[in-house]
Write a protein that holds these residues in place. Sequence first.
Motif, mmCIF file in Angstrom:
data_model
loop_
_atom_site.group_PDB
_atom_site.id
_atom_site.type_symbol
_atom_site.label_atom_id
_atom_site.label_comp_id
_atom_site.label_asym_id
_atom_site.label_seq_id
_atom_site.Cartn_x
_atom_site.Cartn_y
_atom_site.Cartn_z
ATOM 1 N N GLY A 1 0.793 -1.215 0.000
ATOM 2 C CA GLY A 1 0.000 0.000 0.000
ATOM 3 C C GLY A 1 0.825 1.264 0.000
ATOM 4 O O GLY A 1 0.276 2.350 -0.147
ATOM 5 N N THR A 2 2.140 1.117 0.177
ATOM 6 C CA THR A 2 3.033 2.279 0.181
ATOM 7 C C THR A 2 3.946 2.237 -1.030
ATOM 8 O O THR A 2 3.860 3.073 -1.915
ATOM 9 C CB THR A 2 3.846 2.329 1.482
ATOM 10 O OG1 THR A 2 2.946 2.471 2.596
ATOM 11 C CG2 THR A 2 4.811 3.502 1.479
ATOM 12 N N LEU A 3 4.824 1.247 -1.081
ATOM 13 C CA LEU A 3 5.701 1.095 -2.242
ATOM 14 C C LEU A 3 5.039 0.289 -3.357
ATOM 15 O O LEU A 3 5.295 0.537 -4.536
ATOM 16 C CB LEU A 3 7.002 0.402 -1.825
ATOM 17 C CG LEU A 3 7.905 1.188 -0.862
ATOM 18 C CD1 LEU A 3 9.076 0.308 -0.434
ATOM 19 C CD2 LEU A 3 8.407 2.465 -1.496
ATOM 20 N N VAL A 4 4.242 -0.699 -2.975
ATOM 21 C CA VAL A 4 3.647 -1.592 -3.975
ATOM 22 C C VAL A 4 2.156 -1.749 -3.724
ATOM 23 O O VAL A 4 1.687 -1.686 -2.584
ATOM 24 C CB VAL A 4 4.318 -2.987 -3.967
ATOM 25 C CG1 VAL A 4 5.801 -2.884 -4.288
ATOM 26 C CG2 VAL A 4 4.099 -3.710 -2.642
ATOM 27 N N ASP A 5 1.441 -1.987 -4.801
ATOM 28 C CA ASP A 5 0.024 -2.353 -4.729
ATOM 29 C C ASP A 5 -0.045 -3.871 -4.793
ATOM 30 O O ASP A 5 -0.035 -4.467 -5.872
ATOM 31 C CB ASP A 5 -0.748 -1.717 -5.878
ATOM 32 C CG ASP A 5 -2.245 -1.999 -5.791
ATOM 33 O OD1 ASP A 5 -2.676 -2.574 -4.774
ATOM 34 O OD2 ASP A 5 -2.968 -1.650 -6.736
ATOM 35 N N SER A 6 -0.095 -4.498 -3.631
ATOM 36 C CA SER A 6 -0.106 -5.955 -3.539
ATOM 37 C C SER A 6 -1.505 -6.513 -3.337
ATOM 38 O O SER A 6 -1.677 -7.736 -3.245
ATOM 39 C CB SER A 6 0.787 -6.411 -2.377
ATOM 40 O OG SER A 6 0.399 -5.764 -1.179
ATOM 41 N N ALA A 7 -2.513 -5.645 -3.277
ATOM 42 C CA ALA A 7 -3.870 -6.113 -3.016
ATOM 43 C C ALA A 7 -4.343 -7.160 -4.020
ATOM 44 O O ALA A 7 -4.998 -8.135 -3.620
ATOM 45 C CB ALA A 7 -4.833 -4.932 -2.975
ATOM 46 N N PRO A 8 -4.046 -7.044 -5.324
ATOM 47 C CA PRO A 8 -4.490 -8.096 -6.243
ATOM 48 C C PRO A 8 -3.905 -9.466 -5.917
ATOM 49 O O PRO A 8 -4.610 -10.486 -5.989
ATOM 50 C CB PRO A 8 -4.009 -7.591 -7.610
ATOM 51 C CG PRO A 8 -3.981 -6.097 -7.456
ATOM 52 C CD PRO A 8 -3.498 -5.876 -6.056
ATOM 53 N N ASP A 9 -2.626 -9.519 -5.525
ATOM 54 C CA ASP A 9 -2.026 -10.795 -5.149
ATOM 55 C C ASP A 9 -2.607 -11.336 -3.850
ATOM 56 O O ASP A 9 -2.839 -12.545 -3.713
ATOM 57 C CB ASP A 9 -0.508 -10.645 -4.995
ATOM 58 C CG ASP A 9 0.248 -11.058 -6.247
ATOM 59 O OD1 ASP A 9 -0.165 -12.033 -6.891
ATOM 60 O OD2 ASP A 9 1.244 -10.400 -6.572
ATOM 61 N N ILE A 10 -2.820 -10.455 -2.881
ATOM 62 C CA ILE A 10 -3.385 -10.887 -1.612
ATOM 63 C C ILE A 10 -4.807 -11.395 -1.823
ATOM 64 O O ILE A 10 -5.202 -12.434 -1.269
ATOM 65 C CB ILE A 10 -3.327 -9.740 -0.594
ATOM 66 C CG1 ILE A 10 -1.862 -9.420 -0.259
ATOM 67 C CG2 ILE A 10 -4.111 -10.079 0.671
ATOM 68 C CD1 ILE A 10 -1.671 -8.183 0.592
ATOM 69 N N HIS A 11 -5.587 -10.701 -2.629
ATOM 70 C CA HIS A 11 -6.945 -11.142 -2.955
ATOM 71 C C HIS A 11 -6.928 -12.510 -3.614
ATOM 72 O O HIS A 11 -7.702 -13.408 -3.243
ATOM 73 C CB HIS A 11 -7.603 -10.103 -3.870
ATOM 74 C CG HIS A 11 -8.964 -10.475 -4.334
ATOM 75 N ND1 HIS A 11 -9.260 -10.673 -5.663
ATOM 76 C CD2 HIS A 11 -10.124 -10.702 -3.653
ATOM 77 C CE1 HIS A 11 -10.536 -10.983 -5.781
ATOM 78 N NE2 HIS A 11 -11.082 -11.012 -4.591
ATOM 79 N N SER A 12 -6.035 -12.685 -4.582
ATOM 80 C CA SER A 12 -5.933 -13.977 -5.260
ATOM 81 C C SER A 12 -5.552 -15.085 -4.286
ATOM 82 O O SER A 12 -6.117 -16.191 -4.312
ATOM 83 C CB SER A 12 -4.895 -13.885 -6.382
ATOM 84 O OG SER A 12 -4.682 -15.142 -6.982
ATOM 85 N N GLY A 13 -4.578 -14.807 -3.403
ATOM 86 C CA GLY A 13 -4.148 -15.814 -2.444
ATOM 87 C C GLY A 13 -5.240 -16.193 -1.467
ATOM 88 O O GLY A 13 -5.407 -17.375 -1.129
ATOM 89 N N VAL A 14 -5.989 -15.216 -0.987
ATOM 90 C CA VAL A 14 -7.100 -15.499 -0.077
ATOM 91 C C VAL A 14 -8.140 -16.369 -0.757
ATOM 92 O O VAL A 14 -8.626 -17.363 -0.183
ATOM 93 C CB VAL A 14 -7.733 -14.182 0.418
ATOM 94 C CG1 VAL A 14 -9.102 -14.430 1.048
ATOM 95 C CG2 VAL A 14 -6.813 -13.499 1.421
ATOM 96 N N ASN A 15 -8.477 -16.047 -1.988
ATOM 97 C CA ASN A 15 -9.521 -16.824 -2.661
ATOM 98 C C ASN A 15 -9.047 -18.218 -3.055
ATOM 99 O O ASN A 15 -9.855 -19.146 -3.154
ATOM 100 C CB ASN A 15 -10.060 -16.050 -3.859
ATOM 101 C CG ASN A 15 -11.051 -14.974 -3.436
ATOM 102 O OD1 ASN A 15 -11.601 -15.022 -2.341
ATOM 103 N ND2 ASN A 15 -11.269 -14.002 -4.303
#
Length: 211
Positions: free
Chosen positions: A11-25
């Motif tokens: 959320g600061t240096l990188v937008d990792s939300a798409p990877d985290i979302h994919s991993g959770v699902n």
Amino acid sequence: MVDAVIFDLDGTLVDSAPDIHSGVNELLAAEGVAPLAFATVRSFIGGGVAVLITRVIAATGLPATRHADLCSRFIARYEHDPGGLTRPYDGVEAALDALADLPLGLCTNKPEGPTRALLAHLGWSGRFSVIVGGDTLAVRKPDPAPLALAIQQIGGGPVLFVGDSEVDAETAHRAGVPLLLFSGGYRSTPVADLAHRAAFDHWQDMPALVR
């Protein structure tokens, strides 16, 4: 003048939300549970894997007794495939280059293993002289101890902390460290309601704030 700059990661240096979302699902699919929406998972990011999985369990009704196993599987997945969907925010690499004369460090709630795997994936392994992850100590941000450790390891002296969220603002405040707040991350609180020395919307503006 500052002697060093320490950054949050997700959320600061990188937008990792798409990877985290994919991993959770992926975890939920293996459990036979319906996927969660991207916005839902994005709102869970910030407290580290343990907090993320606690929120996933609460949202899906999975047994709380599965927490440790789900955390372990999520971390293993992230180390195996660290950054397929993760991207640096626009201007981050140029900003880091512009600050290359200063010691740079990371203080993140992402565990050290996935953090180092992601840095290697991005070609950033040599950019940060200090890395404090979510499992480096027994506590995580917003406890100030991880940031204090990062400051100690980077050589002490006046530092700036750069983050994006409520967790980062509380951490900086409790550690007595000025915060530069990136407004494009994962916070849900208005910028004006978070304690910070300065805020920036675009990474091209960040090096001048440091100087």
